[in-house]
Scaffold this motif. Sequence first.
Motif, PDB file in Angstrom:
ATOM      1  N   GLU A 189      61.970  53.536  -0.096  1.00 14.77           N
ATOM      2  CA  GLU A 189      62.902  52.472  -0.473  1.00 14.77           C
ATOM      3  C   GLU A 189      62.091  51.285  -0.959  1.00 14.77           C
ATOM      4  OE1 GLU A 189      64.686  52.023   3.472  1.00 14.77           O
ATOM      5  OE2 GLU A 189      63.876  49.996   3.590  1.00 14.77           O
ATOM      6  N   THR A 190      62.741  50.405  -1.687  1.00 16.10           N
ATOM      7  CA  THR A 190      62.046  49.196  -2.132  1.00 16.10           C
ATOM      8  C   THR A 190      62.853  47.980  -1.697  1.00 16.10           C
ATOM      9  OG1 THR A 190      63.175  49.216  -4.263  1.00 16.10           O
ATOM     10  CG2 THR A 190      61.031  50.303  -4.170  1.00 16.10           C
ATOM     11  N   MET A 191      62.155  46.893  -1.524  1.00 17.25           N
ATOM     12  CA  MET A 191      62.835  45.624  -1.239  1.00 17.25           C
ATOM     13  C   MET A 191      62.064  44.508  -1.937  1.00 17.25           C
ATOM     14  SD  MET A 191      61.890  44.901   2.758  1.00 17.25           S
ATOM     15  CE  MET A 191      62.793  46.256   3.442  1.00 17.25           C
ATOM     16  N   THR A 192      62.789  43.492  -2.352  1.00 17.66           N
ATOM     17  CA  THR A 192      62.112  42.372  -3.012  1.00 17.66           C
ATOM     18  C   THR A 192      61.912  41.262  -1.989  1.00 17.66           C
ATOM     19  OG1 THR A 192      64.229  41.496  -3.723  1.00 17.66           O
ATOM     20  CG2 THR A 192      63.044  42.849  -5.303  1.00 17.66           C
ATOM     21  N   LYS A 193      60.878  40.477  -2.205  1.00 19.51           N
ATOM     22  CA  LYS A 193      60.664  39.318  -1.326  1.00 19.51           C
ATOM     23  C   LYS A 193      60.373  38.104  -2.206  1.00 19.51           C
ATOM     24  CE  LYS A 193      55.983  41.065  -0.562  1.00 19.51           C
ATOM     25  NZ  LYS A 193      55.005  41.607   0.365  1.00 19.51           N
ATOM     26  N   GLN A 194      60.985  37.009  -1.830  1.00 18.56           N
ATOM     27  CA  GLN A 194      60.808  35.767  -2.592  1.00 18.56           C
ATOM     28  C   GLN A 194      59.480  35.127  -2.203  1.00 18.56           C
ATOM     29  OE1 GLN A 194      62.725  34.490  -5.088  1.00 18.56           O
ATOM     30  NE2 GLN A 194      63.757  36.478  -4.911  1.00 18.56           N
ATOM     31  N   ILE A 195      58.725  34.727  -3.201  1.00 20.12           N
ATOM     32  CA  ILE A 195      57.416  34.125  -2.974  1.00 20.12           C
ATOM     33  C   ILE A 195      57.424  32.696  -3.494  1.00 20.12           C
ATOM     34  CG2 ILE A 195      54.940  34.302  -3.509  1.00 20.12           C
ATOM     35  CD1 ILE A 195      55.880  36.727  -1.929  1.00 20.12           C
ATOM     36  N   GLU A 196      56.928  31.790  -2.691  1.00 25.31           N
ATOM     37  CA  GLU A 196      56.776  30.397  -3.142  1.00 25.31           C
ATOM     38  C   GLU A 196      55.342  30.271  -3.639  1.00 25.31           C
ATOM     39  OE1 GLU A 196      56.017  26.626  -3.741  1.00 25.31           O
ATOM     40  OE2 GLU A 196      55.230  27.236  -1.795  1.00 25.31           O
ATOM     41  N   PHE A 197      55.204  29.898  -4.901  1.00 30.51           N
ATOM     42  CA  PHE A 197      53.908  29.959  -5.577  1.00 30.51           C
ATOM     43  C   PHE A 197      52.800  29.199  -4.836  1.00 30.51           C
ATOM     44  CE2 PHE A 197      50.716  28.329  -8.451  1.00 30.51           C
ATOM     45  CZ  PHE A 197      50.306  29.457  -9.121  1.00 30.51           C
ATOM     46  N   SER A 198      53.057  27.956  -4.438  1.00 32.42           N
ATOM     47  CA  SER A 198      51.978  27.112  -3.881  1.00 32.42           C
ATOM     48  C   SER A 198      51.386  27.700  -2.606  1.00 32.42           C
ATOM     49  CB  SER A 198      52.500  25.704  -3.572  1.00 32.42           C
ATOM     50  OG  SER A 198      52.955  25.127  -4.740  1.00 32.42           O
ATOM     51  N   SER A 199      52.236  28.132  -1.666  1.00 31.43           N
ATOM     52  CA  SER A 199      51.698  28.661  -0.416  1.00 31.43           C
ATOM     53  C   SER A 199      51.042  30.032  -0.642  1.00 31.43           C
ATOM     54  CB  SER A 199      52.779  28.758   0.665  1.00 31.43           C
ATOM     55  OG  SER A 199      53.811  29.600   0.249  1.00 31.43           O
ATOM     56  N   TRP A 200      51.579  30.786  -1.597  1.00 28.19           N
ATOM     57  CA  TRP A 200      51.006  32.088  -1.958  1.00 28.19           C
ATOM     58  C   TRP A 200      49.582  31.906  -2.486  1.00 28.19           C
ATOM     59  CZ3 TRP A 200      50.078  33.878  -7.135  1.00 28.19           C
ATOM     60  CH2 TRP A 200      49.867  35.245  -7.279  1.00 28.19           C
ATOM     61  N   ALA A 201      49.387  30.908  -3.352  1.00 27.29           N
ATOM     62  CA  ALA A 201      48.050  30.648  -3.915  1.00 27.29           C
ATOM     63  C   ALA A 201      47.127  30.033  -2.855  1.00 27.29           C
ATOM     64  CB  ALA A 201      48.170  29.729  -5.120  1.00 27.29           C
ATOM     65  N   ALA A 202      47.697  29.138  -2.031  1.00 25.26           N
ATOM     66  CA  ALA A 202      46.869  28.437  -1.036  1.00 25.26           C
ATOM     67  C   ALA A 202      46.296  29.396   0.002  1.00 25.26           C
ATOM     68  CB  ALA A 202      47.704  27.359  -0.342  1.00 25.26           C
ATOM     69  N   ARG A 203      47.061  30.451   0.332  1.00 22.16           N
ATOM     70  CA  ARG A 203      46.605  31.394   1.349  1.00 22.16           C
ATOM     71  C   ARG A 203      45.299  32.060   0.935  1.00 22.16           C
ATOM     72  NH1 ARG A 203      51.423  33.736   2.081  1.00 22.16           N
ATOM     73  NH2 ARG A 203      50.961  35.754   1.143  1.00 22.16           N
ATOM     74  N   MET A 204      45.054  32.170  -0.338  1.00 21.11           N
ATOM     75  CA  MET A 204      43.812  32.787  -0.821  1.00 21.11           C
ATOM     76  C   MET A 204      42.830  31.746  -1.367  1.00 21.11           C
ATOM     77  SD  MET A 204      43.199  35.883  -0.333  1.00 21.11           S
ATOM     78  CE  MET A 204      44.053  37.154   0.546  1.00 21.11           C
ATOM     79  N   HIS A 205      43.083  30.472  -1.069  1.00 19.33           N
ATOM     80  CA  HIS A 205      42.145  29.407  -1.460  1.00 19.33           C
ATOM     81  C   HIS A 205      41.873  29.418  -2.972  1.00 19.33           C
ATOM     82  CE1 HIS A 205      41.403  28.925   2.839  1.00 19.33           C
ATOM     83  NE2 HIS A 205      41.252  30.228   2.891  1.00 19.33           N
ATOM     84  N   THR A 210      60.659  37.826 -12.053  1.00 19.86           N
ATOM     85  CA  THR A 210      61.755  36.828 -12.112  1.00 19.86           C
ATOM     86  C   THR A 210      61.329  35.422 -11.655  1.00 19.86           C
ATOM     87  OG1 THR A 210      62.600  37.427  -9.928  1.00 19.86           O
ATOM     88  CG2 THR A 210      63.564  38.580 -11.805  1.00 19.86           C
ATOM     89  N   PRO A 211      60.410  34.790 -12.385  1.00 20.14           N
ATOM     90  CA  PRO A 211      59.985  33.434 -12.000  1.00 20.14           C
ATOM     91  C   PRO A 211      61.100  32.402 -12.176  1.00 20.14           C
ATOM     92  CG  PRO A 211      58.993  34.070 -14.101  1.00 20.14           C
ATOM     93  CD  PRO A 211      59.707  35.283 -13.587  1.00 20.14           C
ATOM     94  N   HIS A 212      61.121  31.420 -11.251  1.00 19.76           N
ATOM     95  CA  HIS A 212      62.109  30.323 -11.314  1.00 19.76           C
ATOM     96  C   HIS A 212      61.399  29.001 -11.050  1.00 19.76           C
ATOM     97  CE1 HIS A 212      66.018  32.214 -11.676  1.00 19.76           C
ATOM     98  NE2 HIS A 212      65.579  33.183 -10.881  1.00 19.76           N
ATOM     99  N   ILE A 213      61.774  27.977 -11.801  1.00 16.79           N
ATOM    100  CA  ILE A 213      61.233  26.642 -11.541  1.00 16.79           C
ATOM    101  C   ILE A 213      62.383  25.744 -11.106  1.00 16.79           C
ATOM    102  CG2 ILE A 213      59.939  24.684 -12.484  1.00 16.79           C
ATOM    103  CD1 ILE A 213      58.969  26.480 -14.716  1.00 16.79           C
ATOM    104  N   THR A 214      62.207  25.083  -9.955  1.00 14.73           N
ATOM    105  CA  THR A 214      63.179  24.091  -9.495  1.00 14.73           C
ATOM    106  C   THR A 214      62.394  22.830  -9.163  1.00 14.73           C
ATOM    107  OG1 THR A 214      64.272  25.956  -8.408  1.00 14.73           O
ATOM    108  CG2 THR A 214      65.157  23.745  -7.963  1.00 14.73           C
ATOM    109  N   GLY A 215      62.441  21.839 -10.052  1.00 14.52           N
ATOM    110  CA  GLY A 215      61.605  20.652  -9.853  1.00 14.52           C
ATOM    111  C   GLY A 215      60.136  21.044  -9.900  1.00 14.52           C
ATOM    112  N   ASP A 216      59.385  20.699  -8.827  1.00 17.50           N
ATOM    113  CA  ASP A 216      57.965  21.047  -8.764  1.00 17.50           C
ATOM    114  C   ASP A 216      57.753  22.442  -8.173  1.00 17.50           C
ATOM    115  OD1 ASP A 216      57.302  18.643  -9.772  1.00 17.50           O
ATOM    116  OD2 ASP A 216      56.845  17.700  -7.832  1.00 17.50           O
ATOM    117  N   ARG A 217      58.807  23.030  -7.698  1.00 18.87           N
ATOM    118  CA  ARG A 217      58.692  24.279  -6.936  1.00 18.87           C
ATOM    119  C   ARG A 217      58.861  25.493  -7.843  1.00 18.87           C
ATOM    120  NH1 ARG A 217      59.995  26.299  -1.568  1.00 18.87           N
ATOM    121  NH2 ARG A 217      61.474  28.004  -1.777  1.00 18.87           N
ATOM    122  N   ILE A 218      57.864  26.397  -7.756  1.00 16.74           N
ATOM    123  CA  ILE A 218      57.943  27.642  -8.535  1.00 16.74           C
ATOM    124  C   ILE A 218      58.083  28.802  -7.554  1.00 16.74           C
ATOM    125  CG2 ILE A 218      56.731  29.191 -10.127  1.00 16.74           C
ATOM    126  CD1 ILE A 218      55.195  26.792 -11.169  1.00 16.74           C
TER     127      ILE A 218
END
Lengths: 264, 84
Positions: free
Chosen positions: A201-217, A242-250
């Motif tokens: 089965e597959t499932m999608t998960k929403q990722i917040e760009f900044s914390s995703w990038a920060a976790r890998m420095h 499916t990228p989305h931009i809301t204000g500063d949040r990607i």
Amino acid sequence: MNKEKIMTQFGRSAEAYATSKVHAKGDSLTRLLTLTTPQPDWYVLDVATGAGHTAFTFAPYVAGVVATDLTPRMLQVTREQAVERGVTNLVVAQADAEALPFKSEVFHLVTCRIAAHHFGEIGRFLQESARVLRPHGYLAIVDNIVPGSRLRGKKARLQREAGQYINAFEKLRDPSHHRCLSLSEWEDAIAAAGFQLQHQETMTKQIEFSSWAARMHVSPKDQIRLKAMLLQAPEAVQQFLTPHITGDRITFQLTEAILVMQKP
Amino acid sequence: MSETKDLPISPELLEILRCPLAVQSDKYGEDPGRLELVHGCWLVCADTGMKYPIRDGIPVMLIEEGEKWRDTPIEDLPVPPPPA
């Protein structure tokens, strides 16, 4: 050389993984429990355990869990967490997923969650899992997948190119990323290793760009590159992420596959 | 499968741990790669001669690590094993 990258990358990210929401609270943990129905007399091997989230999920339901990882710092975090939580049936060992240091046919279940995309040779990992599993034992894998296709033609080619693009995107964020497979590549590798696929089965998960990038420095310069790759991606990639931009949040989404297979 | 304070490694883990090089070979019999605990902090494989350190309570079961100490006689293995 990718193994050295993995040790470097996860040595400095160990604590971030212990507290990461995606890794600690992913729905796939609950699904893994439901799909594998662990038994009180089972011994479980959790390969590439990271901060031990999967190992801790299974520990209350089975006789014992062995958690392995290539990175000693991750295992130290797992041990510290075991002491804090009072978990006494979990042990750790530093090991390579492609050369498992265990007697043949000892485990009832092998798990590997959100890690296989670091492995250089998926086939070797599957063969080693089959070796250490008892007859009729289960291997349960959760990993991010990319688009792909076995077919010929333009649409299939665009899907494969989208898969390559997403792997390049992931590798820029994390140099120890090797390759996410497509579902069809997983199916072929599982069959080649002699497993019988019981469930997928597959499932999608929403990722917040900044914390995703920060976790890998990720450096500020590479963060800009990653944003550009995400927001200017080809259509087939945009449809998948499916990228989305809301204000500063990607935000964007990744797709996770859960694959449960049985050794004959 | 719990770790005890008196032992450097859980007896149950030691029972199932094997040398990852030996298990790939069919020349060491039905149960290749059994390990013996020596000096309280090394796991030695009689089949291959590989020697794996237990560092900070964690057995380091990597082929490249076992290979590094393969030619070191058991009596010369450093106690405790040096950091990686």
